[in-house]
Every structure is written in structure tokens, then in C-alpha cells.
Design a protein around this motif. Sequence first.
Motif, short mmCIF file in Angstrom:
data_model
loop_
_atom_site.label_atom_id
_atom_site.label_comp_id
_atom_site.label_asym_id
_atom_site.label_seq_id
_atom_site.Cartn_x
_atom_site.Cartn_y
_atom_site.Cartn_z
N GLY A 190 0.84 -1.19 0.00
CA GLY A 190 0.00 0.00 0.00
C GLY A 190 0.87 1.24 0.00
N VAL A 191 0.27 2.36 -0.33
CA VAL A 191 1.00 3.63 -0.41
C VAL A 191 0.33 4.67 0.49
N VAL A 192 1.13 5.27 1.36
CA VAL A 192 0.68 6.42 2.14
C VAL A 192 1.14 7.65 1.36
N ALA A 193 0.23 8.22 0.61
CA ALA A 193 0.55 9.35 -0.26
C ALA A 193 0.29 10.66 0.48
N ALA A 194 0.31 11.76 -0.26
CA ALA A 194 0.03 13.08 0.34
C ALA A 194 -0.79 13.88 -0.65
N GLN A 195 -0.77 15.21 -0.48
CA GLN A 195 -1.63 16.05 -1.30
C GLN A 195 -1.33 15.86 -2.80
N ASN A 228 -0.87 14.00 5.22
CA ASN A 228 -0.46 15.40 5.13
C ASN A 228 0.99 15.62 5.49
N PHE A 229 1.84 14.66 5.14
CA PHE A 229 3.28 14.78 5.42
C PHE A 229 3.59 14.85 6.91
N ASP A 230 2.73 14.31 7.78
CA ASP A 230 3.02 14.31 9.21
C ASP A 230 2.68 12.94 9.78
N ALA A 231 3.18 12.67 11.00
CA ALA A 231 3.03 11.35 11.60
C ALA A 231 1.58 10.99 11.89
N GLU A 232 0.83 11.95 12.40
CA GLU A 232 -0.56 11.68 12.77
C GLU A 232 -1.40 11.27 11.58
N GLU A 236 -3.15 7.62 10.37
CA GLU A 236 -4.55 7.47 9.97
C GLU A 236 -4.67 6.83 8.58
N ALA A 237 -3.78 7.26 7.66
CA ALA A 237 -3.82 6.69 6.31
C ALA A 237 -3.45 5.21 6.34
N ALA A 253 5.60 5.08 2.30
CA ALA A 253 5.09 6.41 2.64
C ALA A 253 5.95 7.45 1.95
N VAL A 254 5.33 8.45 1.34
CA VAL A 254 6.08 9.43 0.54
C VAL A 254 6.81 10.46 1.39
N ASN A 255 6.78 10.29 2.72
CA ASN A 255 7.45 11.20 3.63
C ASN A 255 7.81 10.41 4.89
N ASP A 256 8.96 10.70 5.49
CA ASP A 256 9.40 9.93 6.66
C ASP A 256 8.47 10.06 7.86
N PHE A 257 7.95 11.24 8.11
CA PHE A 257 7.04 11.39 9.25
C PHE A 257 5.78 10.56 9.06
N ALA A 258 5.27 10.55 7.84
CA ALA A 258 4.11 9.71 7.55
C ALA A 258 4.47 8.24 7.73
#
Length: 343
Positions: A190-195, A228-232, A236-237, A253-258
Motif C-alpha cells: 500500500g501507499v501512504v501518499a500526500a496532497q 499530510n506529510f506528518d506522523a498523525e 490514519e492513512a 510512505a512518501v514522507n518519513d514522518f508519515a
Amino acid sequence: MTMPDSSPATLQQIAASLGLHVSTVSRILNASSADSTKAASPRTVERVRQYAKEIGYSPNPMGSGLRTRKTNQVAVLVPRLSDLVLSTIYEGIDEAAAEVGISTFVTNTFDDPQIQNRKLELALSRRVDGIILADSHLDGAIALELRTRKVPYVLVNRRAEGHASVTCDDYLGGRMAAEHLYAQGHRKVGVVAAQPYASTSADRQRGFVDYFREHGIHIPKNMVAQSNFDAESGAEAADQLLRRRPALTAMFAVNDFAAIGAMSTARQHGRVVGTDFAVVGFNDITIARQLSVPLTSVRSDMHGMGRQAVTMLMEVLASKPAESALLAPVLAVRASSDFQLFA
């Protein structure tokens, strides 16, 4: 003479106090010593300079910029400076700018088009020499506005078609993450993407999905969840993905915090990151290697990106052609994914 108040003195106040025209005062205070006698009589020059000294007047650097069209200032627009990636990029910008005698200031736009426009007008009101955009959307609207107004600019971190930018090769980085997970035996991913308006998210996601598709694995749309590029929001994603498909064995995940948020969620779902569940992030921030289960991440040269953006802006200011630059990503494999999955 009227006594000055506590607010900064202006040319108009000096002129009114001395009974002179503001243009005369301006010529005297902004002329070199050799040229000052051409501005007015020696006695008037002395009066003006003495009074300016008494009230602590100093020339407005912005006013000087209006005449020379150069202020040696550059504005940097970012979504949020609290984001470690963006603050690291800005450090590179500020460092490189200082080396060539330019000062910078940064302002947050929160990726809101209305705020972007307001902050842009604020920057332009300060007569900056150029602007570095770290908050460009894929539609390139704010960059197009600058081009139309003939304001020198470059993009950093995010790209937009037709505009000079300095970015990591995000598409390649996404493919590198996919290649790694595929080689480790993962097929249910799966992919945790962002905006979707941010090229960083869109390109990393596309590179990842393309690689799996080329190797016969289709990643359905419901296996891509936005954060949204953040851990929280990353947590959720990841929760959405694991609820939709509990059999998942890996996430990108497209960002480390995510990614950090996704690791937390995986544990809550009874998965063991680094043993039966893999997570890969992007950017390789310092904390990635300090986690209890160190995070595999695609490293981007954030500091170098900022420095190169300044170099590119200097070329634009010198009326030289500027070509977009893609910085090479590097995959840093760590315990979060460094295991072979046996189906």
C-alpha cells in the motif's frame, strides 16, 4: 524645529522640520560626500546632515532598492517551516545566499492559494530581487503569476511543468522503494501518499506504482491513502489501508514522518515492523535511523537542494537560461524493511 517622535524618522519629517523640499533632503542624504554639494548649498547640506544625525535617521534600504532595483534580498515561500525537510532546505538556501552577499527571509503559506497570494504580495512589497518557491502546486499558478509580472524566481523541492526547479528525482526515488520491496518478496503493498497537488507526493507515488505495474502487480486506488506529510495523518492513512486489506505486508510512505506514523499503526494492528511487515519512507531525516526499528528511507539531498536553488536564482538574475535540476536519490536500507518475506 519640531521635535521628532519615537517612531522611525522619515525624509518627509526631516524636510518638514527644516522647511525644505523632500527631494532636496533625499538628494543630500543619499548622495556621496563628493556629490553632496551638488544637491544644495554647503550650509543646507550641513543642516540636513546634522539634524538627521541628531534624530538618528538612517536611510531606508528598501528606498535605495527602488532606485537601484536591487535590495540583495530574496524571499522564500514554504508551506510550513516547522516541517524538518523544508527547514533543512531553507538552511541550504540561507547558507548559500549569505556566501554571495544576499539576505533571505522565509514565510509560511500553508499550501493555501489565498495565503500564497497574500504572502507573495508581502514579499514583492519589500522589493526583493527574486523569489524561491518551495510551495508550488503542480498547476504552477503562483509561478506563472511571477513570470507574468517579470519577477525572477525558481522552484525548489516541488516542480511545475515549464518552470525552472531544483528537486530530488522523486519519480526515481519511488521506483527505488518499489524495487527494494519487490526484491524482498512483497506483493501486497500500500501507499501512504500526500496532497495530489504536490509534485513530491504525485511523482513518488507514480514511480512506486509504475514499477509494480511493470512487474505484473496492480496497486488499486483504494490501496493509496492520502496523508499530510506528518506522523498523525500518516498513521490514519495506514489504518485505512490495513482495514481495507489486512493481508498487506508492506507500505511505502512518501514522507518519513508519515512512515513513522504508519509504523505505529502497524504495531496497533498486531504487525511486527521489520519481521512480518515492512515500511519504507522518503527523505531520510536524521530521526529515521534513530528509531527503535530504524526506518528504510529514500534519501534526498535537502540541504544541497536549497544551495542549488540559490545558484539557479543567481543565473536567472544574471539573465542566463536556467534548466531544471534533478538530484539523485539514494536508498538507505534499514531494519524496517531489511528482511526477506517468505510467502
